[in-house]
Design a protein around this motif. Structure first.
Motif, PDB file in Angstrom:
ATOM      1  N   LEU A  20       0.856  -1.178   0.000  1.00 52.08           N
ATOM      2  CA  LEU A  20       0.000   0.000   0.000  1.00 52.08           C
ATOM      3  C   LEU A  20       0.898   1.236   0.000  1.00 52.08           C
ATOM      4  N   LEU A  21       0.816   2.038  -1.067  1.00 50.78           N
ATOM      5  CA  LEU A  21       1.659   3.215  -1.222  1.00 50.78           C
ATOM      6  C   LEU A  21       0.817   4.484  -1.208  1.00 50.78           C
ATOM      7  N   PHE A  22       1.396   5.534  -0.615  1.00 49.78           N
ATOM      8  CA  PHE A  22       0.722   6.828  -0.515  1.00 49.78           C
ATOM      9  C   PHE A  22       1.581   7.892  -1.196  1.00 49.78           C
TER      10      PHE A  22
ATOM     11  N   GLY B 118       5.298   3.626   1.280  1.00 49.13           N
ATOM     12  CA  GLY B 118       4.370   2.792   2.027  1.00 49.13           C
ATOM     13  C   GLY B 118       4.953   1.433   2.353  1.00 49.13           C
ATOM     14  N   PRO B 119       4.178   0.604   3.062  1.00 45.06           N
ATOM     15  CA  PRO B 119       4.664  -0.707   3.502  1.00 45.06           C
ATOM     16  C   PRO B 119       4.402  -1.803   2.481  1.00 45.06           C
ATOM     17  N   ARG B 120       5.206  -2.838   2.570  1.00 47.06           N
ATOM     18  CA  ARG B 120       5.009  -4.070   1.797  1.00 47.06           C
ATOM     19  C   ARG B 120       5.222  -5.262   2.728  1.00 47.06           C
ATOM     20  N   TYR B 121       4.377  -6.274   2.569  1.00 47.01           N
ATOM     21  CA  TYR B 121       4.537  -7.521   3.319  1.00 47.01           C
ATOM     22  C   TYR B 121       4.504  -8.686   2.343  1.00 47.01           C
TER      23      TYR B 121
ATOM     24  N   VAL C 199       8.704   0.664   1.025  1.00 48.53           N
ATOM     25  CA  VAL C 199       8.906   0.841  -0.409  1.00 48.53           C
ATOM     26  C   VAL C 199       8.769   2.325  -0.731  1.00 48.53           C
ATOM     27  N   ILE C 200       9.697   2.832  -1.531  1.00 50.46           N
ATOM     28  CA  ILE C 200       9.649   4.207  -2.005  1.00 50.46           C
ATOM     29  C   ILE C 200       9.666   4.185  -3.529  1.00 50.46           C
ATOM     30  N   ASP C 201       8.661   4.780  -4.154  1.00 48.15           N
ATOM     31  CA  ASP C 201       8.554   4.836  -5.611  1.00 48.15           C
ATOM     32  C   ASP C 201       8.643   6.278  -6.099  1.00 48.15           C
ATOM     33  N   TYR C 202       9.196   6.420  -7.294  1.00 49.87           N
ATOM     34  CA  TYR C 202       9.200   7.702  -8.013  1.00 49.87           C
ATOM     35  C   TYR C 202       8.667   7.415  -9.401  1.00 49.87           C
TER      36      TYR C 202
END
Length: 393
Positions: A176-178, A188-191, A223-226
């Motif tokens: 779940l990413l914000f 957001g977190p990843r499991y 997790v960090i996305d760009y």
């Protein structure tokens, strides 16, 4: 835990042959209502297009796959994908995903629900469910995967010899990413969880330590996305980068304690209206008591999955795309990578390489989604892949 092209005319004939199957599935999906049958040809250019069927008539997209992956053998797979578009992200009716005046600045990602599986001649098989969803005008992104697998694979030790093993189990990924304000950054977190059973031969191969037949792996992390891609499926411009930091501990359901970090970045550059250059970098690192099958590995088209695997991996790849028409594009690609850390030092590690060619057809203009095939050559082998969009995930 971690897809040829003779010519465009040949694939065009295959596409027309495949169209009746698409029409049949679409009719089944919306009740075969004769008064509301979707058009499979785009009003803007008269070409075959599935946008209306997928978005307005609740159709599903069948994605067949002829598997030639050296790691698991030859076989067949099929996925069924269902798309919806969030209200704030609905595309217009004129964009064709090409670089012209009607192209919106960015085609935002649709919601996707998928089910699929495959089977091969090595008695390997897998089946799974996937759901990707966005909310609040793409400010929240959710990814969920549930799957079961039974794979016959090879582990390659320090001498490079193949040792057969079987990996079976059931697992899940939840993420779940914000978005940070209106920026291109997401966090957001990843499991990840896998309940696995591994079967090896009578002797444990060199390079495998602390082997356990039955093993639970539970990892949690950040997790960090760009993301500045102009297209979720097949970008012409923009960057997608991701940083992951995960740890496995007993409190997360894991029988082993270890850590993993990964970084990947994809960049697409429009050289002109017809040429697009793609650049890819991929890094993976691990520490602690990590299971041998969960270690980072080099992932390239034409390279057997997990053949080049160790505590760390580094991979680079280039791809050059040419648009023959607004809907048809051809491409060439090539990449190299190394896995090192335990079995080999970086300088001693063998170099993995893969190169090849392929093409795509813009099959759903309003989604910017393409389908096509790639063929690739790697160390002593060839492979064939059916692709939805870019091969870079």
């Amino acid at each position: 835990m971690q897809t040829l092209s003779a010519s465009i005319p040949k694939f065009s004939r295959k596409l027309r042959l495949f169209s009746p199957l698409l029409v049949t599935i679409a009719a089944l999906a919306h009740g075969a209502d004769n008064n509301a049958r979707p058009s499979f040809f785009d009003a803007t250019d008269g070409q075959f297009d599935m946008s209306n069927m997928l978005l307005q008539h609740k159709g599903v997209l069948p994605v067949p796959d002829i598997i030639t992956e050296p790691a698991i053998g030859y076989g067949f797979g099929l996925a069924l994908l269902y798309f919806t578009v969030p209200p704030a992200a609905k595309p217009d009716n004129t964009s064709d995903g090409t670089n012209d005046d009607t192209q919106p600045h960015k085609i935002k990602p649709p919601n996707i629900t998928g089910v699929g599986g495959f089977v091969t001649n090595t008695h390997s098989w897998a089946a799974g469910l996937l759901h990707f969803h966005t909310w609040d005008d793409d400010h929240i992104r959710y990814l969920g995967v549930l799957g079961k697998l039974d794979l016959n694979l090879n582990y390659y030790g320090p001498r490079g010899n193949a040792n057969a093993y079987q990996l079976s189990g059931i697992g899940t990924i939840q993420q779940l990413l914000f978005r940070l304000s209106d920026s291109p950054w997401y966090v957001g977190p990843r499991y990840t969880f896998l309940d696995s059973t591994t079967r090896l031969g009578p002797a444990i191969p060199e390079g495998i330590h602390n082997f356990q037949r039955d093993l639970k792996v539970g990892k949690g992390g950040i997790v960090i996305d760009y993301d500045t891609r102009d297209n979720f499926f097949y970008p012409r411009s923009g960057t997608y980068a991701e940083l992951e930091a995960e740890l496995a501990r007993g409190g997360l359901g894991s029988d082993r304690s270890f850590e993993m970090q990964a970084a990947k970045a994809y960049r697409w550059i429009e050289l002109s209206s017809k040429w697009v250059l793609g650049l890819r970098a991929d890094l993976g690192f691990s520490q602690g008591d990590i299971p041998f099958f969960a270690q980072p590995y080099v992932d390239l088209r034409g390279v057997s999955q997990a053949k080049f695997q160790d505590r760390r991996q580094i991979t680079g790849e280039l791809e050059l795309r040419y648009y023959v028409t607004p809907r048809w594009s051809v491409l060439g690609f090539g990449g190299v990578g190394r896995a090192y850390g335990q079995l080999h030092t970086f300088s001693e590690a063998p170099t993995a390489f893969g190169f090849g060619t392929g093409f795509r057809y813009l099959i759903a203009r309003k989604l910017g989604m393409t389908m096509g095939v790639d063929i690739a050559h790697g160390p002593g082998q060839n492979a064939f892949y059916i692709q939805v969009g870019s091969a870079w995930r």
